[in-house]
Each structure stands twice: as structure tokens, then as C-alpha cells.
Design a protein around this motif. Structure first.
Motif, PDB file in Angstrom:
ATOM      1  N   THR A 257       0.806  -1.227   0.000  1.00  0.00           N
ATOM      2  CA  THR A 257       0.000   0.000   0.000  1.00  0.00           C
ATOM      3  C   THR A 257       0.838   1.275   0.000  1.00  0.00           C
ATOM      4  O   THR A 257       0.488   2.212  -0.719  1.00  0.00           O
ATOM      5  N   PRO A 258       1.959   1.371   0.750  1.00  0.00           N
ATOM      6  CA  PRO A 258       2.693   2.645   0.710  1.00  0.00           C
ATOM      7  C   PRO A 258       3.166   2.994  -0.698  1.00  0.00           C
ATOM      8  O   PRO A 258       2.971   4.116  -1.155  1.00  0.00           O
ATOM      9  N   VAL A 259       3.744   2.004  -1.399  1.00  0.00           N
ATOM     10  CA  VAL A 259       4.280   2.314  -2.723  1.00  0.00           C
ATOM     11  C   VAL A 259       3.134   2.551  -3.718  1.00  0.00           C
ATOM     12  O   VAL A 259       3.209   3.438  -4.575  1.00  0.00           O
ATOM     13  N   LEU A 260       2.047   1.799  -3.570  1.00  0.00           N
ATOM     14  CA  LEU A 260       0.898   2.023  -4.459  1.00  0.00           C
ATOM     15  C   LEU A 260       0.298   3.410  -4.230  1.00  0.00           C
ATOM     16  O   LEU A 260      -0.074   4.102  -5.179  1.00  0.00           O
ATOM     17  N   ALA A 261       0.222   3.815  -2.954  1.00  0.00           N
ATOM     18  CA  ALA A 261      -0.324   5.141  -2.650  1.00  0.00           C
ATOM     19  C   ALA A 261       0.540   6.231  -3.269  1.00  0.00           C
ATOM     20  O   ALA A 261       0.033   7.185  -3.861  1.00  0.00           O
ATOM     21  N   THR A 262       1.863   6.059  -3.179  1.00  0.00           N
ATOM     22  CA  THR A 262       2.760   7.079  -3.709  1.00  0.00           C
ATOM     23  C   THR A 262       2.666   7.161  -5.226  1.00  0.00           C
ATOM     24  O   THR A 262       2.520   8.241  -5.794  1.00  0.00           O
ATOM     25  N   VAL A 263       2.733   5.992  -5.878  1.00  0.00           N
ATOM     26  CA  VAL A 263       2.614   5.983  -7.341  1.00  0.00           C
ATOM     27  C   VAL A 263       1.257   6.569  -7.736  1.00  0.00           C
ATOM     28  O   VAL A 263       1.163   7.399  -8.646  1.00  0.00           O
ATOM     29  N   GLY A 264       0.201   6.157  -7.014  1.00  0.00           N
ATOM     30  CA  GLY A 264      -1.143   6.646  -7.309  1.00  0.00           C
ATOM     31  C   GLY A 264      -1.241   8.160  -7.197  1.00  0.00           C
ATOM     32  O   GLY A 264      -1.874   8.811  -8.038  1.00  0.00           O
ATOM     33  N   LEU A 265      -0.581   8.724  -6.204  1.00  0.00           N
ATOM     34  CA  LEU A 265      -0.615  10.178  -6.041  1.00  0.00           C
ATOM     35  C   LEU A 265      -0.010  10.884  -7.249  1.00  0.00           C
ATOM     36  O   LEU A 265      -0.577  11.854  -7.768  1.00  0.00           O
ATOM     37  N   PHE A 266       1.140  10.385  -7.699  1.00  0.00           N
ATOM     38  CA  PHE A 266       1.783  11.027  -8.843  1.00  0.00           C
ATOM     39  C   PHE A 266       0.936  10.865 -10.115  1.00  0.00           C
ATOM     40  O   PHE A 266       0.850  11.776 -10.922  1.00  0.00           O
TER      41      PHE A 266
END
Lengths: 322, 290
Positions: free
Chosen positions: B191-200
């Protein structure tokens, strides 16, 4: 007899099998791969075949298969016009400045952020520096306009305050040679500074403690420890940018179109390869010229990426693209 | 010694305060102008503090069947749907490329990376979307071209590789199917990496003016950024179909423009303080290459 003739057949079938048996064995994984793979084939690879348009007199109604071939005519025309030199020069001119200013200032900012000592403030500065990176160039156009507007802009108000005549920023190309780099730094320096700051936080504190014992001040520590330790990541960043130097603002070319408000008077200082391709297509509907310039950009860009990747590979294998 | 240290510290902070002001002041001017009376802007120009406070600009751009509300709807839809599908397709793609038992993962990974090296350019891309896929002037054209990005696939693949094999193996022993493992085990761990990629990705969709500029002609499908770009040179785009209304009256053109821009950056600037740490982290993710 029969059994003998059948044997080679089964062997042949077996030789073909590995592909399908691999797919069947890992069918779930290949099913998960399929949408993405189809996507890149359609959206990235099909257009690669479309580069043949550069050698056609493309007619939207006849399509790629029906349009007449004209050989290198589009390129001939292109190389005869002086536009090609101008847009190539501008693209590389700005990118070199952007590269030096962007990475240089980011390095300085990252070191200063780190030397601050107050963790809360360091975090806050990083966040504020990064904010412009998340705004679009269209929004940046508005922000810039509030400063440069001839009759209402802040800058001319300030000039007026000091008794200086107002300057019409949007009709003098020369100013844009400074405005565009400033805008690039404003938007992107935070990005590089954050990457460098992450690099700095990875440097062992032992080096600094040893330097302090020897009486080195902050400046000496930065020059003798921080910068040398950041060299690998700096070189990789530079090489990655060099690979994209044929793409205006390293691919984020909206600034060249939006900031000068698409103003024709400023083209001598603001027209780059990407804006030229875009305008040829959108404004003039000139598919042939537009795709010829596009192919020129793609091919030179490809060679540059290969060269830069070659050096990245030699320098640090893990950072190479392939 | 202490004195010198605090003095240099003072200067460092001063530099950053000045630079932070440079980053933030343009936004404040924008905000200020949007809340100023048109007449006052006309007379004394833009300023950091509204000299004659007024809500006219917002009333003007938000009233009736305003193109802005529509553009907001389009942009929010494109951002949400685009980001969701981007994450779903890219994470499945990246996971299949991260599994060592998938024999063709390296060939496909190369296909993904090659997209970063060579591109067909703008014209074939335009012809593909408009003439081959017939997506021109549909809302899908704003979403579809950006569902997979090579860089994000590589970032996700590299992250999935760091998940310990023993965890996935133990799920397999428990009888979990591969897709189930991905859904119930790998995704929650990522989830942390998905959230970050998703934000960008979300910021990209939100900020995209280019696709609409090239492939949208129907004014009902204008995105916020494209509307913003259009009104910079021609305020008429803001008026929708109300040509007859108050033609003589002084329209708050200048301030309405700025107010539209405030609405377009608003969501990013307001959510930024809460999300900034993900953005800061996300950049260092991107720095890790294949």
C-alpha cells in the motif's frame, strides 16, 4: 513401421510445446500481464510503425496505407528551412542551462537543508520547495502572468515604483532567455533537491564526526565529504538528463508553449522541437512536416539515450536502464 | 563558536525563507486577485492583498450552467478512474514481471523499458488515438493513453521483488491461488508504494492539458486545465451560452480568470500539506531504476 513414423512427429510437437506449456503453467501470471502488455503494444509499439508517415504525403482520409510515398521530400523541405536549426538550437540551449542550473542549485539547496540542523524546518523547506513541481505549466502561466502582465503585473508595478518605464515582457524575445530558465528552476529544483537530500541522509555520520574532530567547518565538510559522496547520484542524474537532451525541458515541454502564451513574436526564443511538432500538427495540420521533425527527434533522441546508458552502465550497472 | 554557528544557521534559514516566499507568493497573488473587485484590479493592477474585497469573480464563474463546474466533473472523473485503472493494470503487470517462475518476464520487461528509449512521436500517436481507436472527442481519450507508464511498472516491479519469497511460498502452501495471493497478501504489503505511485498518477491526470488540447473539440468535455488554457487568451470560453446576458455590464474577466485558476490548483494546494511526505518519499522511489 507405423510406430517408427509416428515417433518423429511427437518429437516435433514436443519441440513446439514449451511456449504454450509455459503459458499454461503460469496462466494466472500471464493473464495478469496481458492487459498491460496489450496496452504497451497498442499505445507504444503501433505508433512506432507509424513513423513511416514521415516519408509520405499523409492524407487523413486515405490513411497510412493509402497515402502516397514521397521519399525524403519532407526532410528535404525541413533541412532547407531555417526552422530546424532554430528549434534544435533552442532545445539544446535551454536544456544545457536547465541541467546546470537545476542540478547545481538543487545540490546547494540539499546541502543547506541538511546543514540546517532543525529536522522540522528541514522537512518544511523540502515540502515547500517541492510544491511548484506539482503545479501544471498552465497554472504556472497564470502565476507568471501576474508578475509579467504589462499593465497590471507586479514586476512593472515595482519598476514604476522606482520610476522605470514599464517593460512589455511578452513582446521581447530576449527576456525569455532568462525567464524560462528561472521558471524551470522554480518548478523543478525541489525535485532534484529532494533526491539529493535523500542521498545525504544516506551518508554515514561517522565521516562528519571525524571531520569535526579534525576541526573542519561546515563549508569544508560540504566540499570534502557531502559533495564527493553525492557524486555517483549526481553523475547518474546528469547522464539521465543528457539522454533526454533532445526533448525540450527533458520531455516536460509544456513550459515553452504555455508560459509565453503561445506568442508568435517570441518564437525566436521560445520555439523548441516539441512545440514545433505540436504546432505543425495542431495549427497547420501538416502531418508530413510534423512527423518528419518528430522522427528526427526520436532517432537522435534514441542514439543519445543509448550513449548515455552506455556511460551509466560503465559507471554504475544498477542505475542503467538495460 | 556557538555564535558563528547560529549566524550561519540564520543565513541558511534566511535563504530558505526567501526562496519559500518565492514559491508561495505567486499563489497568494493569484488568490488575492481572484477576491478583488474587477474595477480595482483595472485601476491599480495585481497586488498581494485585495484592495477592494469582492466575491464577484466567483459568483460570475460558478453561476448558472457554468463550464467550470462541468470541467471540474470531467477532471475529477478522469483523475479518479484513470488513477484506479492505472494502478490495477500496472500493479498486475508489474507483479507478473517480478515473479521468477515467469519465464518470459525478461523479454516483456525489455519491451516495457524500450518504450523509454524510442517513441513513434506525436503524429503517429495522434493518428492512432483519433483514426485507429476512434477515441477523439470522447472522455476515454483523456484516460486511456496513460494507463501504463514504463517507469511506474519498473518501480512497482522492483518493489514487488523485495517481498520475501517465503511469504508468498507460505500462502501457496496454504492453498492460496496466485491471484488470491496477489490480492490478499501482496497488495496490502504494497500500500505505501501504491499510494505514492497513485498520487503522482493522479497529479498527472489532474494537470494534463495536452491531451484535451490535441484531441478534444467538444466543449462539454473540456478539462479544467484545458479550460484554463483556453480562457487565458479568450475569456469567452467562460461564458458558456449566455451571450445575451449583461453584455453591456462590466464583466469580471480578469478576476474570473484568476478565480478559475484558484479552483484548478485548489485541490492540490489544499491536500498537499497532508500528502507532502508521500510525495517526498515517492521521488526517491523513482530514482531507483531497473
Amino acid at each position: 513401421m507405423e510406430t517408427i513414423t509416428i515417433k518423429p512427429k511427437t518429437k516435433k510437437v514436443r519441440r513446439r510445446v514449451p511456449f504454450f506449456s509455459e503459458i499454461i503453467k503460469n496462466k494466472t501470471f500471464y493473464a495478469m500481464m496481458l492487459p498491460g502488455l496489450l496496452f504497451i503494444i497498442v499505445i507504444y509499439y503501433l505508433p512506432m510503425m507509424g513513423v513511416v508517415i514521415a516519408f509520405q504525403q499523409y492524407n487523413p482520409f486515405k490513411g497510412i496505407l493509402g497515402s502516397p510515398w514521397v521519399g525524403f521530400k519532407n526532410f528535404e523541405f525541413l533541412f532547407k528551412s531555417d526552422a530546424l536549426f532554430q528549434i534544435t538550437f533552442n532545445t539544446i540551449f535551454y536544456n544545457v542551462i536547465f541541467l546546470i542550473l537545476g542540478i547545481g542549485l538543487a545540490l546547494v539547496f540539499a546541502i543547506l537543508i541538511d546543514s540546517n540542523g532543525n529536522r522540522f524546518l528541514s522537512g518544511a523547506y523540502k515540502s515547500i520547495l517541492l510544491l511548484p513541481y506539482l503545479l501544471s505549466w498552465v497554472v504556472a502561466e497564470y502565476l507568471l502572468f501576474s508578475f509579467l502582465s504589462v499593465d497590471r503585473g507586479i514586476l512593472n508595478q515595482m519598476l514604476h515604483f522606482f520610476g522605470i518605464e514599464p517593460i512589455s515582457w511578452y513582446s521581447e524575445p530576449i527576456y525569455w532567455r532568462f525567464i524560462l530558465p528561472a521558471a524551470y528552476v522554480w518548478k523543478n529544483v525541489g525535485y532534484f533537491a529532494v533526491i539529493f537530500a535523500a542521498g545525504i541522509s544516506g551518508i554515514s555520520t561517522e565521516y562528519y564526526e571525524a571531520a569535526k574532530m579534525d576541526g573542519a567547518n561546515k563549508f569544508q565538510q560540504a566540499i570534502k565529504i557531502t559533495i564527493p559522496m553525492l557524486m555517483p547520484i549526481t553523475i547518474i542524474l546528469i547522464l539521465l538528463q543528457v539522454g533526454k537532451i533532445f526533448y525540450a525541458a527533458f520531455g516536460d515541454w509544456g513550459m515553452f508553449y504555455n508560459l509565453p502564451k503561445d506568442s508568435g513574436i517570441l518564437f525566436s526564443a521560445t520555439n523548441v522541437i516539441d512545440t514545433y511538432v505540436y504546432r505543425s500538427l495542431k495549427v497547420m495540420g501538416d502531418f508530413g512536416m510534423s512527423s518528419a521533425v518528430g522522427l528526427y527527434q526520436s532517432v537522435v533522441g534514441f542514439v543519445l539515450v543509448l550513449i548515455s546508458n552506455f556511460f551509466i552502465r560503465r559507471y554504475d550497472k544498477d542505475s542503467a536502464l538495460f | 563558536m556557538m555564535n558563528r554557528l547560529s549566524l550561519s544557521n540564520f543565513f541558511v534559514n534566511l535563504i530558505f525563507i526567501v526562496y519559500s516566499v518565492i514559491c508561495v507568493v505567486p499563489l497568494l497573488i493569484l488568490l488575492s486577485v481572484s477576491f478583488t473587485n474587477e474595477q480595482s484590479v483595472f485601476q491599480s493592477g495585481y497586488s498581494l492583498i485585495p484592495q477592494d474585497f469582492s466575491l464577484d469573480a466567483y459568483k460570475y464563474i460558478l453561476m448558472g450552467n457554468s463550464p467550470i463546474i462541468r470541467a471540474y466533473g470531467i477532471t475529477i472523473f478522469v483523475t479518479l478512474v484513470g488513477t484506479l485503472f492505472h494502478l490495477v493494470i500496472s500493479s498486475m503487470f508489474a507483479y507478473s514481471l517480478s515473479r521468477p517462475e515467469v519465464k518470459y518476464r525478461n523479454i516483456v520487461s525489455f519491451l516495457v523499458i524500450f518504450c523509454l528509449l524510442f517513441s513513434g512521436g506525436l503524429v503517429p500517436w495522434y493518428i492512432l488515438l483519433s483514426k485507429v481507436l476512434h477515441l477523439k472527442d470522447t472522455i476515454f481519450v483523456l484516460i486511456v493513453p496513460y494507463l501504463v507508464s514504463s517507469v511506474n511498472v519498473m518501480i512497482l516491479r522492483n518493489f514487488f521483488r523485495t517481498i520475501p519469497e517465503s511469504i508468498i511460498e507460505s500462502a501457496r502452501i496454504d492453498g492460496s491461488g496466485e491471484f488470491n495471493t496477489f490480492l490478499k497478501l501482496v497488495i496490502p504489503l504494497s500500500t505505501p508504494v501504491l499510494a505514492t505511485v497513485g498520487l503522482f498518477v493522479a497529479v498527472f491526470y489532474w494537470n494534463d492539458w495536452f491531451t484535451a488540447a490535441l484531441l478534444i473539440e467538444n466543449s462539454k468535455l473540456y478539462t479544467l486545465q484545458f479550460l484554463l488554457q483556453s480562457i487565458m487568451n479568450n475569456i469567452a470560453f467562460l461564458q458558456g451560452n449566455s451571450l445575451t446576458v449583461k453584455a453591456a455590464a462590466m464583466q469580471p474577466d480578469e478576476t474570473a480568470r484568476m478565480a478559475t485558476c484558484v479552483l484548478a490548483v485548489g485541490p492540490i494546494v489544499i491536500t498537499y500539506p497532508f500528502l507532502q511526505k508521500y510525495f517526498v518519499k515517492g521521488l526517491t522511489l523513482g530514482a531507483v531504476k531497473a
